[in-house]
Design an enzyme around this catalytic site. Sequence first.
Site, PDB file in Angstrom:
ATOM      1  N   MET A   1      57.081 -10.351   0.943  1.00 38.52           N
ATOM      2  CA  MET A   1      56.579 -11.596   0.142  1.00 38.52           C
ATOM      3  C   MET A   1      56.458 -12.807   0.891  1.00 38.52           C
ATOM      4  O   MET A   1      57.390 -13.121   1.666  1.00 38.52           O
ATOM      5  CB  MET A   1      57.436 -11.619  -1.153  1.00 38.52           C
ATOM      6  CG  MET A   1      57.044 -12.715  -2.136  1.00 38.52           C
ATOM      7  SD  MET A   1      57.869 -12.638  -3.814  1.00 38.52           S
ATOM      8  CE  MET A   1      59.356 -12.935  -3.141  1.00 38.52           C
ATOM      9  N   CYS A   2      55.418 -13.494   0.747  1.00 38.88           N
ATOM     10  CA  CYS A   2      55.295 -14.970   1.362  1.00 38.88           C
ATOM     11  C   CYS A   2      54.631 -15.730   0.430  1.00 38.88           C
ATOM     12  O   CYS A   2      54.148 -15.300  -0.511  1.00 38.88           O
ATOM     13  CB  CYS A   2      54.265 -14.749   2.664  1.00 38.88           C
ATOM     14  SG  CYS A   2      54.928 -13.673   3.682  1.00 38.88           S
ATOM     15  N   GLY A   3      54.650 -17.065   0.742  1.00 41.30           N
ATOM     16  CA  GLY A   3      53.963 -18.044   0.101  1.00 41.30           C
ATOM     17  C   GLY A   3      52.955 -18.816   0.894  1.00 41.30           C
ATOM     18  O   GLY A   3      53.369 -19.061   2.245  1.00 41.30           O
TER      19      GLY A   3
END
Length: 299
Positions: free
Chosen positions: A1-3
């Site tokens: 998961m990344c932003g």
Amino acid sequence: MCGIVGLFLKNWALQPELGRLTSLMLETMTERGPDSAGFAVYDGAAAGHRKMTVRGISSSNAGDLESGFLQITGNNGNVHQRCDHLVLTYAEEHETPLRAYMNEFGRGVHIASCGDSIELYKGVGLPEHVATRFELKTMRGTHAIGHTRMATESAVTIAGAHPFSTGPDQCLVHNGSLSNHNSLRRMLVREGLAFDTENDSEVAAGYLSWRLSRGDKLDQALESSIDVLDGFYTFVVGTRDGFAVLRDPVACKPAVIAETDDYVAFASEYRALAELPAIQNAKVLEPEPQKVYHWEHAA
């Protein structure tokens, strides 16, 4: 998961606010990526000059590196240090020998980006801490993109942090995973590209650089990637004049765009946009799968 975050200014009176707003958005994405963070800010050099960002600077190598740089540029270059990165500004004619010097220097020094406009910074740690180390809030420019990373398939390193820059004034941030990056990397190496990591996102950046070097416009390069890249992804790609967004055919990674008369903003989640100026007046949309969204300043 990344932003992922991005901010493109239509109203250039907001340039002094670019860094502060980008930092605010980046910090809001901490829960999506607490391991490392990075960002690229676009603010052009003087006509006839280029900028190179190098990382891995320490007390043991900074003096020698700066001395070599000034020798190449005839003492006419400029050096600006931000934490363990240097931004070097120099006349275009010094580009080739300077790049060769940096590639041969070793001692942990790597070229992070190069071009007319881009400055690129990345580091390990919480996004807020990375932004503070590089004084992101004080930076100005016309547009910026940023990334917060939660490593799932590789170690937490500065090299593995985003953005990845594989061409002049170009960089890419990515949320997702590519399944065919090894075979694509081999093809691109045969075409003359070099890679610093085993990261799949660097391969995506390299593919776009290769297409651009063959004459594609950015939207054309991104459209061609839909048939070439296997996996799932949301990309934001920065160039000298703007940025573009692309989601894979399934579009399982979250994304939202907000546009006003003054700016275009992108984020993995709306909460990263909530504190932007006049956000209540923005046109807000979820980007469609396989559709390139592209904003560019006039040349």
